[in-house]
Design a protein around this motif. Structure first.
Motif, PDB file in Angstrom:
ATOM      1  N   ALA A   2      78.757 108.730  61.295  1.00  0.00           N
ATOM      2  CA  ALA A   2      79.664 107.673  61.774  1.00  0.00           C
ATOM      3  C   ALA A   2      79.125 106.444  62.397  1.00  0.00           C
ATOM      4  CB  ALA A   2      80.341 106.847  60.635  1.00  0.00           C
ATOM      5  N   VAL A   3      78.616 105.361  62.343  1.00  0.00           N
ATOM      6  CA  VAL A   3      79.405 104.771  63.767  1.00  0.00           C
ATOM      7  C   VAL A   3      80.851 104.839  63.654  1.00  0.00           C
ATOM      8  CG1 VAL A   3      77.394 103.559  63.284  1.00  0.00           C
ATOM      9  CG2 VAL A   3      78.979 102.165  62.470  1.00  0.00           C
ATOM     10  N   ARG A   4      81.344 104.008  65.427  1.00  0.00           N
ATOM     11  CA  ARG A   4      82.666 104.561  65.956  1.00  0.00           C
ATOM     12  C   ARG A   4      82.662 102.773  66.688  1.00  0.00           C
ATOM     13  NH1 ARG A   4      83.080 105.951  71.290  1.00  0.00           N
ATOM     14  NH2 ARG A   4      81.515 105.815  72.390  1.00  0.00           N
ATOM     15  N   TRP A   5      83.541 101.507  66.471  1.00  0.00           N
ATOM     16  CA  TRP A   5      84.080 100.709  67.177  1.00  0.00           C
ATOM     17  C   TRP A   5      83.727 101.725  68.844  1.00  0.00           C
ATOM     18  CZ3 TRP A   5      88.665  97.998  66.695  1.00  0.00           C
ATOM     19  CH2 TRP A   5      88.872  96.795  67.361  1.00  0.00           C
ATOM     20  N   GLU A  37      77.116  92.324  82.857  1.00  0.00           N
ATOM     21  CA  GLU A  37      77.629  92.600  82.289  1.00  0.00           C
ATOM     22  C   GLU A  37      78.970  93.023  83.007  1.00  0.00           C
ATOM     23  OE1 GLU A  37      78.046  95.697  79.118  1.00  0.00           O
ATOM     24  OE2 GLU A  37      76.833  96.660  80.971  1.00  0.00           O
ATOM     25  N   VAL A  38      80.317  93.105  82.811  1.00  0.00           N
ATOM     26  CA  VAL A  38      81.195  93.213  83.145  1.00  0.00           C
ATOM     27  C   VAL A  38      82.700  94.135  82.267  1.00  0.00           C
ATOM     28  CG1 VAL A  38      83.871  93.008  84.779  1.00  0.00           C
ATOM     29  CG2 VAL A  38      81.358  91.493  85.380  1.00  0.00           C
ATOM     30  N   VAL A  39      82.331  95.462  82.341  1.00  0.00           N
ATOM     31  CA  VAL A  39      83.411  95.992  81.149  1.00  0.00           C
ATOM     32  C   VAL A  39      84.692  96.447  81.728  1.00  0.00           C
ATOM     33  CG1 VAL A  39      83.131  98.053  79.796  1.00  0.00           C
ATOM     34  CG2 VAL A  39      80.680  97.128  80.087  1.00  0.00           C
ATOM     35  N   ILE A  40      85.817  96.463  81.032  1.00  0.00           N
ATOM     36  CA  ILE A  40      87.411  97.334  81.348  1.00  0.00           C
ATOM     37  C   ILE A  40      88.173  97.549  80.073  1.00  0.00           C
ATOM     38  CG2 ILE A  40      87.826  94.168  82.709  1.00  0.00           C
ATOM     39  CD1 ILE A  40      89.302  93.557  80.479  1.00  0.00           C
ATOM     40  N   ILE A  41      88.302  98.237  80.853  1.00  0.00           N
ATOM     41  CA  ILE A  41      88.965  99.085  79.872  1.00  0.00           C
ATOM     42  C   ILE A  41      90.826  99.564  80.013  1.00  0.00           C
ATOM     43  CG2 ILE A  41      87.133 100.471  78.882  1.00  0.00           C
ATOM     44  CD1 ILE A  41      87.316 102.520  81.299  1.00  0.00           C
ATOM     45  N   PRO A  42      91.508 100.258  79.185  1.00  0.00           N
ATOM     46  CA  PRO A  42      92.816 101.023  79.717  1.00  0.00           C
ATOM     47  C   PRO A  42      92.610 101.833  80.581  1.00  0.00           C
ATOM     48  CG  PRO A  42      91.866 101.247  76.908  1.00  0.00           C
ATOM     49  CD  PRO A  42      91.259 100.412  77.930  1.00  0.00           C
ATOM     50  N   PRO A  43      93.774 101.493  81.319  1.00  0.00           N
ATOM     51  CA  PRO A  43      94.035 102.390  82.693  1.00  0.00           C
ATOM     52  C   PRO A  43      93.941 103.899  82.498  1.00  0.00           C
ATOM     53  CG  PRO A  43      96.540 101.183  82.588  1.00  0.00           C
ATOM     54  CD  PRO A  43      95.074 100.818  81.050  1.00  0.00           C
ATOM     55  N   HIS A  44      94.798 104.466  80.965  1.00  0.00           N
ATOM     56  CA  HIS A  44      94.405 106.225  81.024  1.00  0.00           C
ATOM     57  C   HIS A  44      92.840 106.601  80.449  1.00  0.00           C
ATOM     58  CE1 HIS A  44      94.131 103.732  76.441  1.00  0.00           C
ATOM     59  NE2 HIS A  44      93.980 105.453  76.491  1.00  0.00           N
ATOM     60  N   MET A  45      91.492 105.687  80.151  1.00  0.00           N
ATOM     61  CA  MET A  45      90.891 106.052  80.053  1.00  0.00           C
ATOM     62  C   MET A  45      90.568 106.773  81.632  1.00  0.00           C
ATOM     63  SD  MET A  45      89.627 104.215  77.394  1.00  0.00           S
ATOM     64  CE  MET A  45      87.840 104.721  76.677  1.00  0.00           C
ATOM     65  N   PHE A  46      90.927 106.340  82.504  1.00  0.00           N
ATOM     66  CA  PHE A  46      90.908 107.047  84.353  1.00  0.00           C
ATOM     67  C   PHE A  46      91.138 108.012  84.728  1.00  0.00           C
ATOM     68  CE2 PHE A  46      89.527 101.890  84.373  1.00  0.00           C
ATOM     69  CZ  PHE A  46      88.111 101.781  84.739  1.00  0.00           C
ATOM     70  N   GLU A  47      92.282 108.283  83.974  1.00  0.00           N
ATOM     71  CA  GLU A  47      93.094 109.825  84.194  1.00  0.00           C
ATOM     72  C   GLU A  47      91.615 111.014  84.341  1.00  0.00           C
ATOM     73  OE1 GLU A  47      96.047 110.008  81.367  1.00  0.00           O
ATOM     74  OE2 GLU A  47      96.912 108.275  81.765  1.00  0.00           O
ATOM     75  N   ASP A  48      92.133 111.661  85.563  1.00  0.00           N
ATOM     76  CA  ASP A  48      91.473 113.339  84.692  1.00  0.00           C
ATOM     77  C   ASP A  48      91.234 113.749  83.933  1.00  0.00           C
ATOM     78  OD1 ASP A  48      90.884 113.096  88.019  1.00  0.00           O
ATOM     79  OD2 ASP A  48      91.876 113.881  88.497  1.00  0.00           O
ATOM     80  N   GLY A  49      90.370 114.337  83.651  1.00  0.00           N
ATOM     81  CA  GLY A  49      90.419 115.402  82.153  1.00  0.00           C
ATOM     82  C   GLY A  49      90.374 113.918  81.020  1.00  0.00           C
ATOM     83  N   PHE A  50      90.600 113.372  81.249  1.00  0.00           N
ATOM     84  CA  PHE A  50      90.364 111.957  79.793  1.00  0.00           C
ATOM     85  C   PHE A  50      89.142 112.338  78.906  1.00  0.00           C
ATOM     86  CE2 PHE A  50      89.553 108.422  77.067  1.00  0.00           C
ATOM     87  CZ  PHE A  50      91.410 108.680  76.277  1.00  0.00           C
ATOM     88  N   ALA A  51      88.203 112.443  79.258  1.00  0.00           N
ATOM     89  CA  ALA A  51      87.146 112.375  78.638  1.00  0.00           C
ATOM     90  C   ALA A  51      86.432 113.934  78.053  1.00  0.00           C
ATOM     91  CB  ALA A  51      85.506 112.002  79.087  1.00  0.00           C
ATOM     92  N   GLU A  52      87.301 114.663  78.405  1.00  0.00           N
ATOM     93  CA  GLU A  52      87.337 116.276  77.997  1.00  0.00           C
ATOM     94  C   GLU A  52      88.780 116.494  76.880  1.00  0.00           C
ATOM     95  OE1 GLU A  52      87.308 115.133  81.362  1.00  0.00           O
ATOM     96  OE2 GLU A  52      85.181 116.082  81.096  1.00  0.00           O
ATOM     97  N   ARG A  53      89.563 115.720  76.913  1.00  0.00           N
ATOM     98  CA  ARG A  53      90.849 115.908  76.340  1.00  0.00           C
ATOM     99  C   ARG A  53      90.943 114.854  74.493  1.00  0.00           C
ATOM    100  NH1 ARG A  53      93.158 114.395  81.061  1.00  0.00           N
ATOM    101  NH2 ARG A  53      94.657 112.734  79.816  1.00  0.00           N
ATOM    102  N   SER A  55      88.445 113.218  72.238  1.00  0.00           N
ATOM    103  CA  SER A  55      86.710 112.860  71.610  1.00  0.00           C
ATOM    104  C   SER A  55      86.970 111.304  71.695  1.00  0.00           C
ATOM    105  CB  SER A  55      86.826 113.359  70.322  1.00  0.00           C
ATOM    106  OG  SER A  55      87.390 112.437  69.157  1.00  0.00           O
ATOM    107  N   ALA A  56      85.540 110.937  71.638  1.00  0.00           N
ATOM    108  CA  ALA A  56      84.815 109.456  72.075  1.00  0.00           C
ATOM    109  C   ALA A  56      84.938 109.075  70.998  1.00  0.00           C
ATOM    110  CB  ALA A  56      83.333 109.498  71.831  1.00  0.00           C
ATOM    111  N   ARG A  57      85.225 109.560  69.269  1.00  0.00           N
ATOM    112  CA  ARG A  57      85.950 108.624  68.740  1.00  0.00           C
ATOM    113  C   ARG A  57      87.141 108.209  68.578  1.00  0.00           C
ATOM    114  NH1 ARG A  57      83.373 107.875  64.544  1.00  0.00           N
ATOM    115  NH2 ARG A  57      81.931 109.556  64.392  1.00  0.00           N
ATOM    116  N   GLU A  58      88.266 109.072  69.475  1.00  0.00           N
ATOM    117  CA  GLU A  58      89.346 108.275  69.368  1.00  0.00           C
ATOM    118  C   GLU A  58      89.739 108.254  70.882  1.00  0.00           C
ATOM    119  OE1 GLU A  58      90.976 112.916  69.287  1.00  0.00           O
ATOM    120  OE2 GLU A  58      91.240 112.508  67.154  1.00  0.00           O
ATOM    121  N   ARG A  59      88.931 106.768  71.437  1.00  0.00           N
ATOM    122  CA  ARG A  59      88.809 106.613  72.782  1.00  0.00           C
ATOM    123  C   ARG A  59      89.601 105.580  72.760  1.00  0.00           C
ATOM    124  NH1 ARG A  59      83.878 109.668  76.364  1.00  0.00           N
ATOM    125  NH2 ARG A  59      84.634 111.808  75.762  1.00  0.00           N
ATOM    126  N   GLY A  60      89.499 104.931  71.944  1.00  0.00           N
ATOM    127  CA  GLY A  60      89.281 103.604  71.826  1.00  0.00           C
ATOM    128  C   GLY A  60      88.602 102.385  72.307  1.00  0.00           C
TER     129      GLY A  60
END
Length: 134
Positions: A2-5, A37-53, A55-60
């Motif tokens: 499935a695709v994700r938003w 292109e300019v991309v902004i994201i929530p600050p919690h996505m910059f936290e150390d280890g965020f991508a490991e903790r 999943s891509a489907r749950e990141r927002g």
């Protein structure tokens, strides 16, 4: 499979300026910036280890701002809803946004609604809902 938003893309005349405005409104940070292109994201996505903790489907989602040659001419077909948290004051938040450069707009919402319709500095409408937790 499935695709994700992944993101919402906003066409605008000045991507850097509008992305900076929305980052200030939301308390988000710039994740990527280029001429096209300019991309902004929530600050919690910059936290150390965020991508490991998380999943891509749950990141927002993020907001992506890209240049377009024309200015906005008609009402948005899609818009962002913002909501103060349950203990916050909608009127105070609306005033903060107006102080940042938003403006009130009438899209036919009528006086009985519980939300406020505003437009960002390039005229893109968004709503400020009544306070809520979910």
């Amino acid at each position: 499979m499935a695709v994700r938003w992944y993101s919402v893309v906003v066409g605008c005349r000045d991507p850097r300026a509008l992305a900076a405005w929305w980052a200030q409104v939301l308390g988000w940070r710039t994740a990527y910036e280029a001429d096209d292109e300019v991309v902004i994201i929530p600050p919690h996505m910059f936290e150390d280890g965020f991508a490991e903790r998380v999943s891509a489907r749950e990141r927002g989602q993020g907001l992506v701002f890209v240049p377009v040659p024309e200015g906005k001419t008609v009402k948005n077909r899609l818009h962002i809803d913002l909501a103060p948290e349950a203990d916050d004051d909608q009127d105070v938040e609306v005033q903060r946004l107006l102080d940042l450069g938003a403006r009130r707009v009438d899209v036919g919402q009528g006086p009985e609604v519980t939300w406020v319709v505003l437009a960002d500095p390039e005229g893109n409408e968004f709503c400020v809902l009544s306070p809520r937790d979910l």
